[in-house]
Design a protein around this motif. Sequence first.
Motif, mmCIF file in Angstrom:
data_model
loop_
_atom_site.group_PDB
_atom_site.id
_atom_site.type_symbol
_atom_site.label_atom_id
_atom_site.label_comp_id
_atom_site.label_asym_id
_atom_site.label_seq_id
_atom_site.Cartn_x
_atom_site.Cartn_y
_atom_site.Cartn_z
ATOM 1 N N VAL A 1 0.834 -1.201 0.000
ATOM 2 C CA VAL A 1 0.000 0.000 0.000
ATOM 3 C C VAL A 1 0.868 1.250 0.000
ATOM 4 O O VAL A 1 0.623 2.204 -0.746
ATOM 5 C CB VAL A 1 -0.943 0.004 1.229
ATOM 6 C CG1 VAL A 1 -1.604 1.372 1.400
ATOM 7 C CG2 VAL A 1 -2.010 -1.071 1.081
ATOM 8 N N ARG A 2 1.916 1.257 0.830
ATOM 9 C CA ARG A 2 2.788 2.433 0.904
ATOM 10 C C ARG A 2 3.584 2.616 -0.373
ATOM 11 O O ARG A 2 3.923 3.740 -0.748
ATOM 12 C CB ARG A 2 3.720 2.317 2.110
ATOM 13 C CG ARG A 2 2.967 2.295 3.435
ATOM 14 C CD ARG A 2 3.850 2.692 4.599
ATOM 15 N NE ARG A 2 3.138 2.613 5.857
ATOM 16 C CZ ARG A 2 2.266 3.503 6.294
ATOM 17 N NH1 ARG A 2 1.982 4.555 5.542
ATOM 18 N NH2 ARG A 2 1.672 3.352 7.456
ATOM 19 N N THR A 3 3.874 1.526 -1.055
ATOM 20 C CA THR A 3 4.562 1.630 -2.348
ATOM 21 C C THR A 3 3.635 2.205 -3.407
ATOM 22 O O THR A 3 4.015 3.099 -4.174
ATOM 23 C CB THR A 3 5.072 0.253 -2.804
ATOM 24 O OG1 THR A 3 6.012 -0.247 -1.850
ATOM 25 C CG2 THR A 3 5.741 0.341 -4.175
ATOM 26 N N LEU B 1 1.636 9.187 0.005
ATOM 27 C CA LEU B 1 0.891 9.201 1.262
ATOM 28 C C LEU B 1 1.563 8.253 2.260
ATOM 29 O O LEU B 1 0.904 7.516 2.988
ATOM 30 C CB LEU B 1 -0.562 8.773 1.039
ATOM 31 C CG LEU B 1 -1.470 9.757 0.290
ATOM 32 C CD1 LEU B 1 -2.855 9.164 0.112
ATOM 33 C CD2 LEU B 1 -1.566 11.086 1.022
ATOM 34 N N ASP B 2 2.877 8.294 2.304
ATOM 35 C CA ASP B 2 3.600 7.366 3.169
ATOM 36 C C ASP B 2 3.497 7.707 4.646
ATOM 37 O O ASP B 2 3.953 6.954 5.502
ATOM 38 C CB ASP B 2 5.070 7.282 2.760
ATOM 39 C CG ASP B 2 5.757 8.650 2.727
ATOM 40 O OD1 ASP B 2 5.076 9.660 2.982
ATOM 41 O OD2 ASP B 2 6.968 8.695 2.429
ATOM 42 N N ASN C 1 10.515 15.471 5.701
ATOM 43 C CA ASN C 1 10.799 14.228 6.416
ATOM 44 C C ASN C 1 11.513 14.490 7.738
ATOM 45 O O ASN C 1 11.293 13.779 8.733
ATOM 46 C CB ASN C 1 11.643 13.298 5.539
ATOM 47 C CG ASN C 1 10.846 12.720 4.380
ATOM 48 O OD1 ASN C 1 9.624 12.655 4.433
ATOM 49 N ND2 ASN C 1 11.540 12.314 3.329
ATOM 50 N N GLN C 2 12.367 15.510 7.778
ATOM 51 C CA GLN C 2 13.054 15.865 9.020
ATOM 52 C C GLN C 2 12.067 16.407 10.055
ATOM 53 O O GLN C 2 12.189 16.126 11.247
ATOM 54 C CB GLN C 2 14.162 16.881 8.742
ATOM 55 C CG GLN C 2 15.308 16.335 7.922
ATOM 56 C CD GLN C 2 15.941 15.111 8.564
ATOM 57 O OE1 GLN C 2 16.414 15.165 9.706
ATOM 58 N NE2 GLN C 2 15.947 13.993 7.856
ATOM 59 N N THR D 1 0.975 12.421 11.921
ATOM 60 C CA THR D 1 0.449 11.191 11.320
ATOM 61 C C THR D 1 -0.826 11.446 10.520
ATOM 62 O O THR D 1 -1.771 12.056 11.018
ATOM 63 C CB THR D 1 0.149 10.161 12.418
ATOM 64 O OG1 THR D 1 1.330 9.945 13.185
ATOM 65 C CG2 THR D 1 -0.318 8.846 11.810
ATOM 66 N N GLY D 2 -0.817 10.996 9.276
ATOM 67 C CA GLY D 2 -1.997 11.101 8.422
ATOM 68 C C GLY D 2 -2.280 12.485 7.895
ATOM 69 O O GLY D 2 -3.281 12.688 7.197
#
Length: 455
Positions: free
Chosen positions: A330-332, A337-338, A432-433, A441-442
């Motif tokens: 799913v994440r791939t 939306l990781d 990402n940092q 989250t989300g």
Amino acid sequence: MAKPIVALVGRPNVGKSTLFNRLVGARLAIVDETPGTTRDRLYADAEWAGATFTVVDTGGIEFGAEDGWLVPEGELSPLSTASPQYIRQIRAQAQVAIDEADVVIFLVDVQDGLTSADQEVAEILRRTRKPVLVAANKADNLSLSQHALEFYALGLGEVYPISALHGTGTGDLLDQVVASFPREEEEEEIEAVKIAIVGRPNVGKSSLLNKLLGEERAIVSPIPGTTRDAIDTFLEWEGTPVILIDTAGIRRRGHIERGIEKYSVLRALRAINRADVVLLLIDATEGVTAQDAHIAGYILEESKSVVVVVNKWDAIEKDTYTMIEYTKQVRTDLRFLDYVPVLFISALTGKRVHQVIPTALQVQKERLVRIPTAELNRIVRDAVYRHRPPSKWGKRLKFYYATQAAVDPPTFVFFVNDRRLVHFTYERYIENQLRAHYPFTGTPLRLTFRNRGKE
């Protein structure tokens, strides 16, 4: 308040798509480096006189031989020979479009003149309380503009001669469109977390709603597209007021069947726009499809928080590693939306359904997190130290200062020496940092880069 919706209605070949392109302008062709966000366009945002609204190209109300339109010359009119079922279909299609829109633009063709098909649609529009504006298209010159006068016979009020191709007359039309929008004070917003349930047809949206409510509040049917309306249901979850919004399934435009489902997309788009958190339902037996990615693109464009819910998990043969491997897949497939949580449920059996609302509420809390300014600048300094910013034209990107300008969604402003030096990959690195310290989250983040001092 949700953005107003303007629906373009009319028979085929009157210029709806041309007017759509004219109204949305450059916004139609969005170039986005984020992988996976490309999708077919059914709608786009437009702006006029300071007002932002959504324009929807509903597609033509089609007439064909299979509907009883082959009539020998000199006999009954095509409309009189159309089957009752087809007449009902015309009315249903137009009715759904006008019910959901805030303003309807009814396009007619001055070169063809007033047709029986125009009269049939007008008959439906006359019964609505929604503002209906008649746009007499293809009035490319003064002579053709005079032909627009015959459309006053439709009884829908003012007629606006326009040329969607050249833009003539569209300004006057848009002035009236904006003036016709409902006033903000007319809409009463309930203070509650709004959770929309969206996904392709037949993935179990209504079944999930019913299981969450513990009662049959929505029709459940194996026929794709049963739900036509966006249905709001209020409940209190452990002291927190929640509004659940069930929506009609979304299909790619080329796969939307002629009929009500074509216009049910309008309701799903509005539901996404109104929601705080969106539950994106995926069919476990089919995996993430291209259309799931398209729907995720709709959600991402509106900067809404997301929980991916994999339904029908009871139908999957499982071992110890199935859920782990499925989550990776799913994440791939939804790699943009990781940061979203992934739940595995069965709306049929109720398995893990109790996790859905608590997860959505936690995601909503993450949406309201604010990073202290000093902490934010420390995170940015450390990130820059670990990975030097890119350079271009013999000039290296420098960060001077960062601040969180807003929450809901979290919005960050970075003051730099030259924002043109910010590459997409480095922007993603900075995001990402931030998430490494504050997961959000989300929840999508908005990152804005500004030049320090004068531009």
